[in-house]
Motif scaffolding. Structure first.
Motif, PDB file in Angstrom:
ATOM      1  N   GLN A  27      -3.926 -17.715 -17.915  1.00 12.28           N
ATOM      2  CA  GLN A  27      -2.607 -18.225 -18.261  1.00 12.28           C
ATOM      3  C   GLN A  27      -1.967 -17.416 -19.371  1.00 12.28           C
ATOM      4  O   GLN A  27      -0.768 -17.394 -19.505  1.00 12.28           O
ATOM      5  N   VAL A  53      -7.548 -39.317 -16.900  1.00  8.26           N
ATOM      6  CA  VAL A  53      -7.922 -38.610 -15.661  1.00  8.26           C
ATOM      7  C   VAL A  53      -9.411 -38.868 -15.431  1.00  8.26           C
ATOM      8  O   VAL A  53     -10.219 -38.809 -16.383  1.00  8.26           O
ATOM      9  N   ARG A  68      -8.353 -29.626 -14.038  1.00  7.58           N
ATOM     10  CA  ARG A  68      -7.717 -29.091 -12.831  1.00  7.58           C
ATOM     11  C   ARG A  68      -6.198 -29.141 -12.948  1.00  7.58           C
ATOM     12  O   ARG A  68      -5.497 -28.961 -11.959  1.00  7.58           O
ATOM     13  N   GLU A  90       0.619 -41.502 -29.804  1.00  6.01           N
ATOM     14  CA  GLU A  90      -0.451 -41.499 -30.808  1.00  6.01           C
ATOM     15  C   GLU A  90      -1.753 -41.151 -30.107  1.00  6.01           C
ATOM     16  O   GLU A  90      -1.984 -41.582 -28.975  1.00  6.01           O
ATOM     17  N   VAL A  91      -2.567 -40.411 -30.796  1.00  6.11           N
ATOM     18  CA  VAL A  91      -3.856 -40.029 -30.227  1.00  6.11           C
ATOM     19  C   VAL A  91      -4.896 -40.094 -31.343  1.00  6.11           C
ATOM     20  O   VAL A  91      -4.606 -39.789 -32.506  1.00  6.11           O
ATOM     21  N   ALA A  95      -7.564 -34.448 -25.695  1.00  2.90           N
ATOM     22  CA  ALA A  95      -6.162 -34.852 -25.537  1.00  2.90           C
ATOM     23  C   ALA A  95      -5.258 -34.056 -26.482  1.00  2.90           C
ATOM     24  O   ALA A  95      -4.162 -33.632 -26.087  1.00  2.90           O
ATOM     25  N   TYR A 125      -2.007 -31.871 -25.368  1.00  2.08           N
ATOM     26  CA  TYR A 125      -0.632 -32.031 -25.880  1.00  2.08           C
ATOM     27  C   TYR A 125      -0.169 -30.777 -26.615  1.00  2.08           C
ATOM     28  O   TYR A 125       0.982 -30.362 -26.487  1.00  2.08           O
ATOM     29  N   SER A 147      -1.065 -27.797 -25.948  1.00  4.83           N
ATOM     30  CA  SER A 147      -0.782 -26.776 -24.935  1.00  4.83           C
ATOM     31  C   SER A 147       0.567 -27.001 -24.279  1.00  4.83           C
ATOM     32  O   SER A 147       1.146 -26.085 -23.706  1.00  4.83           O
TER      33      SER A 147
HETATM   34  C1  COA Z   1      -7.168 -35.655 -22.054  1.00  6.53           C
HETATM   35  C2  COA Z   1      -7.197 -35.727 -20.534  1.00  6.53           C
HETATM   36  C3  COA Z   1      -6.116 -36.684 -20.062  1.00  6.53           C
HETATM   37  C4  COA Z   1      -6.896 -34.309 -19.980  1.00  6.53           C
HETATM   38  O1  COA Z   1      -6.809 -34.410 -18.553  1.00  6.53           O
HETATM   39  P1  COA Z   1      -7.036 -33.132 -17.609  1.00  6.53           P
HETATM   40  O2  COA Z   1      -6.455 -33.437 -16.280  1.00  6.53           O
HETATM   41  O3  COA Z   1      -8.468 -32.742 -17.654  1.00  6.53           O
HETATM   42  O4  COA Z   1      -6.187 -32.015 -18.374  1.00  6.53           O
HETATM   43  P2  COA Z   1      -5.591 -30.694 -17.693  1.00  6.53           P
HETATM   44  O5  COA Z   1      -6.560 -30.171 -16.699  1.00  6.53           O
HETATM   45  O6  COA Z   1      -4.208 -30.944 -17.233  1.00  6.53           O
HETATM   46  O7  COA Z   1      -5.586 -29.721 -18.950  1.00  6.53           O
HETATM   47  C5  COA Z   1      -4.427 -29.052 -19.362  1.00  6.53           C
HETATM   48  C6  COA Z   1      -4.741 -28.330 -20.646  1.00  6.53           C
HETATM   49  O8  COA Z   1      -5.119 -29.235 -21.675  1.00  6.53           O
HETATM   50  C7  COA Z   1      -6.134 -28.634 -22.497  1.00  6.53           C
HETATM   51  N1  COA Z   1      -7.390 -29.375 -22.293  1.00  6.53           N
HETATM   52  C8  COA Z   1      -7.596 -30.420 -21.457  1.00  6.53           C
HETATM   53  N2  COA Z   1      -8.873 -30.862 -21.557  1.00  6.53           N
HETATM   54  C9  COA Z   1      -9.471 -30.076 -22.470  1.00  6.53           C
HETATM   55  C10 COA Z   1     -10.796 -30.014 -23.004  1.00  6.53           C
HETATM   56  N3  COA Z   1     -11.763 -30.866 -22.595  1.00  6.53           N
HETATM   57  N4  COA Z   1     -11.076 -29.066 -23.924  1.00  6.53           N
HETATM   58  C11 COA Z   1     -10.140 -28.210 -24.341  1.00  6.53           C
HETATM   59  N5  COA Z   1      -8.859 -28.195 -23.862  1.00  6.53           N
HETATM   60  C12 COA Z   1      -8.531 -29.124 -22.944  1.00  6.53           C
HETATM   61  C13 COA Z   1      -6.276 -27.220 -21.993  1.00  6.53           C
HETATM   62  O9  COA Z   1      -5.318 -26.425 -22.678  1.00  6.53           O
HETATM   63  C14 COA Z   1      -5.888 -27.373 -20.530  1.00  6.53           C
HETATM   64  O10 COA Z   1      -5.447 -26.178 -19.943  1.00  6.53           O
HETATM   65  P3  COA Z   1      -6.529 -25.170 -19.252  1.00  6.53           P
HETATM   66  O11 COA Z   1      -7.436 -26.007 -18.384  1.00  6.53           O
HETATM   67  O12 COA Z   1      -5.659 -24.242 -18.478  1.00  6.53           O
HETATM   68  O13 COA Z   1      -7.270 -24.537 -20.391  1.00  6.53           O
HETATM   69  C15 COA Z   1      -8.597 -36.159 -20.012  1.00  6.53           C
HETATM   70  O14 COA Z   1      -9.589 -35.403 -20.658  1.00  6.53           O
HETATM   71  C16 COA Z   1      -8.889 -37.635 -20.200  1.00  6.53           C
HETATM   72  O15 COA Z   1      -8.575 -38.457 -19.341  1.00  6.53           O
HETATM   73  N6  COA Z   1      -9.501 -37.980 -21.351  1.00  6.53           N
HETATM   74  C17 COA Z   1      -9.878 -39.390 -21.616  1.00  6.53           C
HETATM   75  C18 COA Z   1      -8.652 -40.252 -21.853  1.00  6.53           C
HETATM   76  C19 COA Z   1      -7.802 -39.746 -22.994  1.00  6.53           C
HETATM   77  O16 COA Z   1      -8.293 -39.202 -23.976  1.00  6.53           O
HETATM   78  N7  COA Z   1      -6.474 -39.941 -22.839  1.00  6.53           N
HETATM   79  C20 COA Z   1      -5.516 -39.527 -23.823  1.00  6.53           C
HETATM   80  C21 COA Z   1      -5.133 -40.692 -24.671  1.00  6.53           C
HETATM   81  S1  COA Z   1      -3.886 -40.219 -25.888  1.00  6.53           S
END
Ligand code: COA
Length: 215
Positions: free
Chosen positions: A54, A145, A152, A173-174, A181, A185, A187
């Motif tokens: 990317q 997710v 993905r 808020e996180v 997360a 955000y 990114s």
């Molecule tokens: C946070 C969460 C929603 C991310 O969902 P996801 O579908 O895996 O995220 P994406 O695949 O769209 O990731 C997009 C970008 O976010 C960042 N990112 C996501 N998960 C990451 C991880 N575990 N470590 C580092 N960067 C991460 C990266 O920049 C990623 O881009 P890349 O894969 O090209 O490097 C997921 O881990 C989750 O459900 N966590 C538990 C619930 C939670 O924490 N919700 C947020 C409450 S505020």
């Protein structure tokens, strides 16, 4: 940016042009048929140590060696409905970092679900706080997710779908310790604007307040 090997550049060009028309079918020199989802292709190639990341970096490995089966599914985003609540409840229960609401309450707000292979793999809930002079203020109430579907691009797609056509500010808020997360955000260009000590309970923890502004 590092240099791009000619073969890599050629493959990258093919991918870019195919991405523009939707589903992507590639055949490597080893004749492996690939059907990739449009959005997750970049991330998957990036994670696979592929030839284009990317950030635009190019691998020095040959394209042929890097072309492998990456993704055979499609991500689809649509509005959530009552029929999705069981799946949402399961995902939420498996995500301690997510807010734990009664899933039926999400129907009172803007609920979007992500389908992977036609099954609910993630959801996003947002709430409109108000609108003034065409600018809206919204907050993200919850996002999760399924563990097996992460990295993905599903969360990015859910948020992107919500932001499409949106004009104004989005707040959330996180948990301070929720690095996954926060990375997501960050990114997506959300800014960390405040820290609220002891905002969360069980365990007690600070919240990071983040804001995204869309014109
Ligand atoms: C946070 C969460 C929603 C991310 O969902 P996801 O579908 O895996 O995220 P994406 O695949 O769209 O990731 C997009 C970008 O976010 C960042 N990112 C996501 N998960 C990451 C991880 N575990 N470590 C580092 N960067 C991460 C990266 O920049 C990623 O881009 P890349 O894969 O090209 O490097 C997921 O881990 C989750 O459900 N966590 C538990 C619930 C939670 O924490 N919700 C947020 C409450 S505020």
């Amino acid at each position: 940016m590092t240099g791009t090997a000619p073969a890599d550049a050629a493959w990258a060009g093919i991918i870019i042009s195919r991405l523009a028309i939707g589903r992507l079918r590639l055949r490597s020199p080893e004749s492996q048929g690939l059907v990739c989802s449009t959005i997750s292709t970049w991330a998957s190639l990036h994670r696979a140590g592929g030839f284009v990341s990317q950030k635009g970096r190019a691998s020095r490995k040959s394209a042929a060696a890097n072309v492998r089966i990456i993704e055979t599914s499609m991500i689809e985003i649509r509005r959530g409905s009552r029929d999705d609540l069981d799946a949402i409840a399961r995902i939420q229960a498996s995500c301690p970092d997510a807010a734990q609401w009664a899933p039926a309450d999400y129907l009172d707000h803007d609920l979007r679900v992500a389908l992977l292979d036609n099954r609910v793999a993630g959801f996003l809930v947002t709430r409109l706080l108000g609108t003034l002079d065409g600018n809206s203020e919204c907050e993200i109430l919850n996002l999760a997710v399924a563990a097996q579907a992460r990295r993905r691009g599903i969360a990015r797609r859910l948020i992107g779908d919500f932001l499409t056509g949106f004009s104004g500010s989005v707040f959330l808020e996180v948990r301070e310790s929720n690095n996954d997360a926060r990375s997501l955000y960050n990114s997506m260009k959300f800014m960390e604007i405040d820290r609220r000590p002891e905002y969360y309970l069980s365990p007690t923890e600070a919240a990071i307040v983040m804001k995204f502004h869309s014109c």
